[in-house]
Design a protein around this motif. Structure first.
Motif, PDB file in Angstrom:
ATOM      1  N   GLU A 239      80.468 -65.837  -0.214  1.00  0.00           N
ATOM      2  CA  GLU A 239      79.228 -65.885  -0.991  1.00  0.00           C
ATOM      3  C   GLU A 239      78.152 -64.981  -0.393  1.00  0.00           C
ATOM      4  O   GLU A 239      77.387 -64.340  -1.120  1.00  0.00           O
ATOM      5  CB  GLU A 239      78.722 -67.321  -1.094  1.00  0.00           C
ATOM      6  N   ALA A 240      78.085 -64.905   0.932  1.00  0.00           N
ATOM      7  CA  ALA A 240      77.131 -64.007   1.586  1.00  0.00           C
ATOM      8  C   ALA A 240      77.457 -62.550   1.256  1.00  0.00           C
ATOM      9  O   ALA A 240      76.557 -61.725   1.040  1.00  0.00           O
ATOM     10  CB  ALA A 240      77.149 -64.228   3.092  1.00  0.00           C
ATOM     11  N   ALA A 241      78.751 -62.234   1.198  1.00  0.00           N
ATOM     12  CA  ALA A 241      79.164 -60.872   0.860  1.00  0.00           C
ATOM     13  C   ALA A 241      78.817 -60.541  -0.592  1.00  0.00           C
ATOM     14  O   ALA A 241      78.351 -59.426  -0.888  1.00  0.00           O
ATOM     15  CB  ALA A 241      80.666 -60.715   1.093  1.00  0.00           C
TER      16      ALA A 241
ATOM     17  N   VAL B  47      83.458 -74.105  -1.350  1.00  0.00           N
ATOM     18  CA  VAL B  47      82.698 -72.862  -1.353  1.00  0.00           C
ATOM     19  C   VAL B  47      82.894 -72.157  -0.018  1.00  0.00           C
ATOM     20  O   VAL B  47      82.769 -72.770   1.042  1.00  0.00           O
ATOM     21  CB  VAL B  47      81.195 -73.117  -1.597  1.00  0.00           C
ATOM     22  N   ASP B  48      83.209 -70.863  -0.066  1.00  0.00           N
ATOM     23  CA  ASP B  48      83.362 -70.049   1.139  1.00  0.00           C
ATOM     24  C   ASP B  48      82.025 -69.371   1.420  1.00  0.00           C
ATOM     25  O   ASP B  48      81.634 -68.424   0.744  1.00  0.00           O
ATOM     26  CB  ASP B  48      84.464 -69.009   0.938  1.00  0.00           C
ATOM     27  N   THR B  49      81.312 -69.857   2.437  1.00  0.00           N
ATOM     28  CA  THR B  49      79.984 -69.353   2.758  1.00  0.00           C
ATOM     29  C   THR B  49      79.997 -67.852   3.026  1.00  0.00           C
ATOM     30  O   THR B  49      79.071 -67.128   2.640  1.00  0.00           O
ATOM     31  CB  THR B  49      79.425 -70.068   4.009  1.00  0.00           C
ATOM     32  N   ILE B  50      81.050 -67.367   3.662  1.00  0.00           N
ATOM     33  CA  ILE B  50      81.113 -65.952   4.039  1.00  0.00           C
ATOM     34  C   ILE B  50      81.353 -65.078   2.815  1.00  0.00           C
ATOM     35  O   ILE B  50      80.732 -64.017   2.656  1.00  0.00           O
ATOM     36  CB  ILE B  50      82.197 -65.745   5.120  1.00  0.00           C
TER      37      ILE B  50
ATOM     38  N   MET C  38      81.013 -70.339   8.085  1.00  0.00           N
ATOM     39  CA  MET C  38      81.222 -71.257   6.978  1.00  0.00           C
ATOM     40  C   MET C  38      80.599 -72.599   7.326  1.00  0.00           C
ATOM     41  O   MET C  38      80.814 -73.115   8.425  1.00  0.00           O
ATOM     42  CB  MET C  38      82.718 -71.424   6.688  1.00  0.00           C
ATOM     43  N   THR C  39      79.836 -73.173   6.413  1.00  0.00           N
ATOM     44  CA  THR C  39      79.201 -74.465   6.670  1.00  0.00           C
ATOM     45  C   THR C  39      80.081 -75.602   6.167  1.00  0.00           C
ATOM     46  O   THR C  39      80.848 -75.448   5.206  1.00  0.00           O
ATOM     47  CB  THR C  39      77.826 -74.551   5.982  1.00  0.00           C
ATOM     48  N   SER C  40      79.963 -76.738   6.817  1.00  0.00           N
ATOM     49  CA  SER C  40      80.766 -77.899   6.404  1.00  0.00           C
ATOM     50  C   SER C  40      80.379 -78.362   5.006  1.00  0.00           C
ATOM     51  O   SER C  40      81.236 -78.810   4.231  1.00  0.00           O
ATOM     52  CB  SER C  40      80.590 -79.037   7.415  1.00  0.00           C
ATOM     53  N   GLU C  41      79.087 -78.227   4.673  1.00  0.00           N
ATOM     54  CA  GLU C  41      78.630 -78.627   3.345  1.00  0.00           C
ATOM     55  C   GLU C  41      79.294 -77.783   2.260  1.00  0.00           C
ATOM     56  O   GLU C  41      79.755 -78.300   1.242  1.00  0.00           O
ATOM     57  CB  GLU C  41      77.115 -78.512   3.243  1.00  0.00           C
ATOM     58  N   ASP C  42      79.330 -76.468   2.486  1.00  0.00           N
ATOM     59  CA  ASP C  42      79.986 -75.580   1.521  1.00  0.00           C
ATOM     60  C   ASP C  42      81.478 -75.882   1.427  1.00  0.00           C
ATOM     61  O   ASP C  42      82.058 -75.905   0.335  1.00  0.00           O
ATOM     62  CB  ASP C  42      79.769 -74.119   1.912  1.00  0.00           C
TER      63      ASP C  42
END
Length: 342
Positions: free
Chosen positions: A331-333, A326-329, A317-321
């Protein structure tokens, strides 16, 4: 023989063996006696001493010499607990605990030294206010027709009827995300019950053995562990993604190992926390309880799972997200599932 009964048979054999080992020597209720009892218990019964010597140079005999110097008759219970807990932390095992009436020790570096890769507040945004819940699992259908299930624990049972209901409701979706981040484990049979809904055939997922003697390498012949489909029940037939982080531990580590081997399942996120040794408890002369890993489990290639399972796709998970909720993981899924529609 019922499915998974080997777990309980192996554990029972271990209990019989460990009990006989414990009674070989008697130690008095003094700082020295409790130290000797704990060191000997781990030396004879802990299942990863040779493996951890290979992995990071653990020398249990050297640990004895090092920590025996910190033991003295004048130590009070608080001081003794600190020394014994520090010694156990040398094993780097989240399944190893020392507990008294007032204190409890646990090795936490297996998750503290890594990114959290999970946020309760951000997850609530994704679940919304109209999510459904069954057998302790929360589930929702995202606006892009991707299904999401959060399974935060395997401590309680999961009903077969509940799983039928959930998977029937989500059958119209294009793909399924199963989030087991921050799931620290629980019951192995509960984890297996969920995994059994994602295969149509019997699959070899690993091996298990148990201690047969006091030697560091005294183990039974590894016994095959199989994942069998849940017959006459609803099974997921489309692509699925399992989300993991370092707090995916113990029975959840086993669940991820089972899912990782299935052809329509992809693991996304961070490496799991590990914890592949079935735990056993013993008691020191002063009544303190010690829990430790007793029976090792391996993957289908006979590789240890103790230090965790790598994801198929590594995502943090990125700090920007996170600042944007926003949950980066997740969204990747979602992106992965849209790119692999059937």
């Amino acid at each position: 023989m019922k499915r998974n009964s080997y777990f309980f048979i192996s554990l029972l054999l271990s209990v019989v063996l460990f009990t006989s080992c414990i009674t070989e020597d008697e130690y008095d209720n003094s700082p020295e006696g409790n130290f000797e009892a704990l060191w000997q218990t781990i030396d004879r019964q802990y299942c990863f001493l040779d493996y951890k010597k290979q992995e990071y140079g653990l020398d249990w005999n050297e640990i004895y010499s090092q920590y025996k110097q910190r033991i003295s008759k004048g130590r009070n219970n608080e001081q003794l607990f600190e020394v014994l807990a520090d010694m156990l932390n040398e094993l780097r095992d989240g399944h190893v605990n020392l507990s008294s009436k007032l204190e409890y020790s646990q090795y936490r570096e297996w998750f503290d030294s890594y990114p959290a890769n999970f946020s309760d507040s951000i997850q609530r945004v994704y679940l919304g206010k109209d999510y459904a819940q069954s057998s302790g699992m929360k589930y929702q259908v995202f606006e892009d027709n991707i299904a999401y299930i959060y399974c935060g624990s395997f401590q309680s049972g999961i009903g077969e009827g509940n799983l039928d209901e959930i998977l029937n409701k989500l059958a119209i979706c294009d793909g399924l995300i199963i989030d087991v981040r921050n799931n620290s484990g629980g019951n192995l049979t509960t984890a297996e019950k969920l995994a059994a809904r994602f295969t149509n055939e019997k699959v070899l997922v690993g091996y298990m053995s148990h201690k047969t003697g006091p030697g560091h390498n005294d183990f039974s012949t590894p016994k095959a562990v199989w994942l069998e489909p849940s017959l006459d029940r609803v099974r997921w037939q489309k692509q699925a993604v399992v989300l993991t982080n370092r707090r995916s531990f113990s029975a959840t580590n086993d669940f991820v190992n089972r899912m990782k081997i299935l052809p329509k399942v992809t693991i996304i996120g961070d490496k799991t926390g590990g914890g592949s040794g079935l735990p056993f408890s013993s008691e020191l002369p002063n009544g303190w309880s010690v829990r430790f890993s007793a029976s090792p489990m391996y993957d289908a290639n006979m590789q240890h799972l103790e230090f965790g399972i790598d994801p198929d796709i590594k995502v943090n998970m990125t700090s920007e997200d996170m600042q944007r909720n926003v949950d980066t993981i997740i969204e990747a899924a979602r992106e992965y599932l849209h790119n692999h529609k059937e």
